[in-house]
Design a protein around this motif. Structure first.
Motif, PDB file in Angstrom:
ATOM      1  N   LEU A 121       0.788  -1.267  -0.030  1.00 17.63           N
ATOM      2  CA  LEU A 121      -0.308  -0.087  -0.484  1.00 17.63           C
ATOM      3  C   LEU A 121       0.862   0.874   0.118  1.00 17.63           C
ATOM      4  CD1 LEU A 121      -2.864  -1.548   2.588  1.00 17.63           C
ATOM      5  CD2 LEU A 121      -2.858  -0.845  -0.001  1.00 17.63           C
ATOM      6  N   GLU A 122       1.713   1.051   0.467  1.00 20.47           N
ATOM      7  CA  GLU A 122       3.101   2.650   0.924  1.00 20.47           C
ATOM      8  C   GLU A 122       3.865   2.500  -0.592  1.00 20.47           C
ATOM      9  OE1 GLU A 122       5.310   2.415   4.899  1.00 20.47           O
ATOM     10  OE2 GLU A 122       5.679   1.136   4.057  1.00 20.47           O
ATOM     11  N   ASP A 123       4.139   1.613  -1.412  1.00 20.57           N
ATOM     12  CA  ASP A 123       4.382   1.605  -2.787  1.00 20.57           C
ATOM     13  C   ASP A 123       2.927   2.070  -3.262  1.00 20.57           C
ATOM     14  OD1 ASP A 123       6.624   0.874  -5.060  1.00 20.57           O
ATOM     15  OD2 ASP A 123       4.520  -0.088  -5.627  1.00 20.57           O
ATOM     16  N   LYS A 124       2.523   1.540  -3.363  1.00 20.86           N
ATOM     17  CA  LYS A 124       1.124   2.082  -4.341  1.00 20.86           C
ATOM     18  C   LYS A 124       0.856   3.610  -4.173  1.00 20.86           C
ATOM     19  CE  LYS A 124      -3.264   0.604  -6.445  1.00 20.86           C
ATOM     20  NZ  LYS A 124      -4.356  -0.388  -6.953  1.00 20.86           N
ATOM     21  N   GLN A 125       0.431   3.943  -3.080  1.00 21.58           N
ATOM     22  CA  GLN A 125      -0.020   5.510  -2.157  1.00 21.58           C
ATOM     23  C   GLN A 125       1.187   6.602  -3.194  1.00 21.58           C
ATOM     24  OE1 GLN A 125       0.872   6.626   1.773  1.00 21.58           O
ATOM     25  NE2 GLN A 125      -0.967   8.243   1.759  1.00 21.58           N
ATOM     26  N   ALA A 126       2.600   5.665  -3.254  1.00 22.64           N
ATOM     27  CA  ALA A 126       4.004   6.646  -4.013  1.00 22.64           C
ATOM     28  C   ALA A 126       3.679   6.875  -4.946  1.00 22.64           C
ATOM     29  CB  ALA A 126       5.150   6.092  -3.272  1.00 22.64           C
ATOM     30  N   ARG A 127       3.807   5.403  -5.353  1.00 22.91           N
ATOM     31  CA  ARG A 127       3.550   5.889  -7.420  1.00 22.91           C
ATOM     32  C   ARG A 127       2.332   6.290  -7.705  1.00 22.91           C
ATOM     33  NH1 ARG A 127       7.542   3.166  -8.557  1.00 22.91           N
ATOM     34  NH2 ARG A 127       8.744   1.740  -8.017  1.00 22.91           N
ATOM     35  N   THR A 128       1.426   6.395  -6.829  1.00 26.84           N
ATOM     36  CA  THR A 128       0.056   6.445  -7.864  1.00 26.84           C
ATOM     37  C   THR A 128      -0.204   7.817  -7.163  1.00 26.84           C
ATOM     38  OG1 THR A 128      -0.470   5.003  -8.375  1.00 26.84           O
ATOM     39  CG2 THR A 128      -2.241   6.844  -8.583  1.00 26.84           C
ATOM     40  N   SER A 129      -0.602   9.597  -6.420  1.00 28.43           N
ATOM     41  CA  SER A 129      -0.751  10.224  -5.413  1.00 28.43           C
ATOM     42  C   SER A 129      -2.022  10.284  -5.286  1.00 28.43           C
ATOM     43  CB  SER A 129      -0.999  11.637  -6.210  1.00 28.43           C
ATOM     44  OG  SER A 129      -1.253  11.954  -7.831  1.00 28.43           O
ATOM     45  N   GLU A 130      -2.631  10.129  -6.438  1.00 29.06           N
ATOM     46  CA  GLU A 130      -4.213   9.915  -6.012  1.00 29.06           C
ATOM     47  C   GLU A 130      -4.911   8.612  -5.164  1.00 29.06           C
ATOM     48  OE1 GLU A 130      -3.346  10.207  -8.949  1.00 29.06           O
ATOM     49  OE2 GLU A 130      -3.278  12.380 -10.443  1.00 29.06           O
ATOM     50  N   TYR A 131      -4.385   7.499  -4.492  1.00 28.98           N
ATOM     51  CA  TYR A 131      -4.062   6.330  -3.907  1.00 28.98           C
ATOM     52  C   TYR A 131      -4.420   6.812  -2.763  1.00 28.98           C
ATOM     53  CZ  TYR A 131      -4.520   1.807  -2.862  1.00 28.98           C
ATOM     54  OH  TYR A 131      -4.669   0.953  -2.482  1.00 28.98           O
ATOM     55  N   SER A 132      -5.741   5.951  -2.335  1.00 32.39           N
ATOM     56  CA  SER A 132      -6.062   6.201  -0.625  1.00 32.39           C
ATOM     57  C   SER A 132      -6.287   4.978  -0.347  1.00 32.39           C
ATOM     58  CB  SER A 132      -7.734   7.102  -1.504  1.00 32.39           C
ATOM     59  OG  SER A 132      -7.741   6.652   0.622  1.00 32.39           O
ATOM     60  N   PRO A 133      -4.877   4.564   0.818  1.00 39.64           N
ATOM     61  CA  PRO A 133      -4.920   3.155   0.741  1.00 39.64           C
ATOM     62  C   PRO A 133      -5.679   2.887   2.166  1.00 39.64           C
ATOM     63  CG  PRO A 133      -2.973   4.538   2.015  1.00 39.64           C
ATOM     64  CD  PRO A 133      -3.887   5.482   0.664  1.00 39.64           C
ATOM     65  N   THR A 134      -6.613   4.172   2.499  1.00 42.88           N
ATOM     66  CA  THR A 134      -7.226   4.053   3.645  1.00 42.88           C
ATOM     67  C   THR A 134      -8.842   3.359   3.232  1.00 42.88           C
ATOM     68  OG1 THR A 134      -6.718   6.574   5.242  1.00 42.88           O
ATOM     69  CG2 THR A 134      -8.788   5.496   5.795  1.00 42.88           C
ATOM     70  N   LYS A 135      -9.463   3.870   2.029  1.00 38.37           N
ATOM     71  CA  LYS A 135     -10.130   3.676   1.124  1.00 38.37           C
ATOM     72  C   LYS A 135     -10.093   2.101   1.452  1.00 38.37           C
ATOM     73  CE  LYS A 135     -11.254   7.367  -1.396  1.00 38.37           C
ATOM     74  NZ  LYS A 135     -11.452   7.762  -2.636  1.00 38.37           N
ATOM     75  N   LEU A 136      -9.292   1.213   1.205  1.00 36.57           N
ATOM     76  CA  LEU A 136      -9.405  -0.143   0.673  1.00 36.57           C
ATOM     77  C   LEU A 136      -8.986  -0.800   1.870  1.00 36.57           C
ATOM     78  CD1 LEU A 136      -8.786  -2.534  -0.729  1.00 36.57           C
ATOM     79  CD2 LEU A 136      -5.997  -2.314  -0.436  1.00 36.57           C
ATOM     80  N   ILE A 137      -8.518  -0.589   3.177  1.00 37.50           N
ATOM     81  CA  ILE A 137      -8.583  -0.794   4.619  1.00 37.50           C
ATOM     82  C   ILE A 137      -9.934  -0.607   4.593  1.00 37.50           C
ATOM     83  CG2 ILE A 137      -7.591  -1.042   6.755  1.00 37.50           C
ATOM     84  CD1 ILE A 137      -4.808   0.663   5.156  1.00 37.50           C
ATOM     85  N   LEU A 138     -10.775   0.418   5.262  1.00 37.28           N
ATOM     86  CA  LEU A 138     -12.115   0.541   5.629  1.00 37.28           C
ATOM     87  C   LEU A 138     -12.770  -0.451   4.623  1.00 37.28           C
ATOM     88  CD1 LEU A 138     -12.385   4.617   5.528  1.00 37.28           C
ATOM     89  CD2 LEU A 138     -12.415   2.395   8.044  1.00 37.28           C
ATOM     90  N   ASP A 139     -12.697  -0.402   3.099  1.00 43.98           N
ATOM     91  CA  ASP A 139     -13.494  -1.678   2.303  1.00 43.98           C
ATOM     92  C   ASP A 139     -13.330  -2.763   3.314  1.00 43.98           C
ATOM     93  OD1 ASP A 139     -14.888   0.662   1.034  1.00 43.98           O
ATOM     94  OD2 ASP A 139     -13.538   0.462   0.068  1.00 43.98           O
TER      95      ASP A 139
END
Length: 348
Positions: free
Chosen positions: A287-305
């Motif tokens: 998730l850290e890697d994906k957030q770093a490479r995609t500024s619009e990505y929200s790891p919180t959304k995935l975790i809550l879902d």
């Protein structure tokens, strides 16, 4: 050390050391496997589209002076022993491809960027340019993955704020092993292999799922303990799921995402929530890697879902109370407030 090792100007873009049958037979299985990992035959540009080709992921993309052949080989030998997969631009180039494109491919598909600082590094314009690109990208994407390894050369001023290690330091091996993790590369390669097999119509088994060990749900609350299946099923979700909307309003959900997505030194952010749910280090790293490479990505959304999806059979008040307790343990005031409002809505 760098003064002794840096040789005369040699373009190692044309350098390749073949492995003889005798060497292959005397090499350990791990070393022989590494030879397959670190290099592949160069070929002419393929007529296949990017989506039709299988991407190859690496642990490290290496930046060094073209004159630092001995230093480079010493470092590659060390990596071979660790079974790290290294992207060496000179060995990964495609005939007819621009050098910048070759490096970009390695940068985009590698977890870490290792820079070998030698006495001749600053004299190599191309190496310095690659370093500048790496530093800019790491700053823009908020991803601290640039690792300087010193071979006697002077550390460039722009890297003075980055922790470094000397190759001849007594703790070199320990520091490198602690810094380089292969989980992200393995996970991405598994996902890519399955994508490619699916596109080719040859996929026989689903990608391996990360396993989440357990979660302490507290007394009187029958929250399930495994979130692994939902995590893998929802990796590509970009918006709050319909299930999540049954527990939080859009405004409440987005409020949590906006607050938790901002990285906090004390882990009072999405990583703290992920730790509270016992997500594995490899999942958090992904998730850290994906957030770093995609500024619009929200790891919180995935975790809550994932949280709401997995516990959808539990009564709503228990799920929200449990989430409220997690935020209380994190001392996350905004989360406590939002979940309390949601609890009052369902209980009141």
């Amino acid at each position: 050390m760098g003064d002794r090792l840096c040789g005369s100007s040699t373009n190692y873009d044309s350098h390749h050391t073949p492995v003889s049958q005798e060497e292959a037979s005397s090499t350990s299985k791990g070393e022989f496997a590494y030879n397959s990992l670190v290099s592949r035959s160069t070929s002419s540009l393929s007529s296949l589209s990017e989506s039709e080709q299988k991407a190859e992921f690496h642990d490290i993309v290496l930046i060094c002076s073209e004159r630092a052949k001995k230093e480079r080989d010493l470092f590659l030998t060390f990596c071979r022993k660790q079974q790290w997969k290294v992207y060496l631009p000179s060995m990964e180039k495609l005939l007819g491809e621009r050098r910048s494109a070759t490096f970009k491919r390695g940068f985009d598909h590698s977890t870490y960027i290792v820079v070998l600082i030698t006495s001749c590094f600053q004299e190599d314009v191309w190496a310095v340019e690659r370093l500048q690109i790496a530093l800019i990208k790491s700053i823009e994407e908020r991803y601290q993955n640039v690792i300087p390894v010193l071979f006697g050369g002077l550390l460039p001023f722009e890297m003075s704020a980055i922790a470094n290690v000397k190759y001849d330091d007594e703790f070199f091996e320990h520091v490198m092993k602690k810094s380089i993790k292969t989980d992200t590369r393995i996970f991405k390669q598994n996902q890519e292999d399955c994508r490619f097999q699916s596109a080719q119509g040859t996929m026989a088994t689903p990608p391996p799922a990360y396993e989440i060990e357990s979660m302490d749900s507290g007394e009187g609350c029958s929250i399930s303990s495994s979130y692994s299946e939902e995590f893998n099923n929802m990796l590509t979700e970009a918006l709050p799921s319909e299930i999540s909307q049954q527990y939080l309003t859009t405004k409440q959900f987005q409020g949590l995402c906006i607050s938790l997505d901002v990285t906090d030194p004390g882990l009072n952010d999405w990583r703290g929530l992920a730790n509270s749910l016992d997500l594995t280090s490899s999942q958090i790293k992904f998730l850290e890697d994906k957030q770093a490479r995609t500024s619009e990505y929200s790891p919180t959304k995935l975790i809550l879902d994932v949280y709401f999806e997995h516990n959808k059979t539990v009564d709503k008040s228990s799920i929200l109370k449990n989430l409220n307790e997690l935020f209380t343990e994190m001392n996350f005031g905004r989360g406590i407030q939002i979940t309390q409002e949601a609890i009052e809505t369902f209980i009141g």
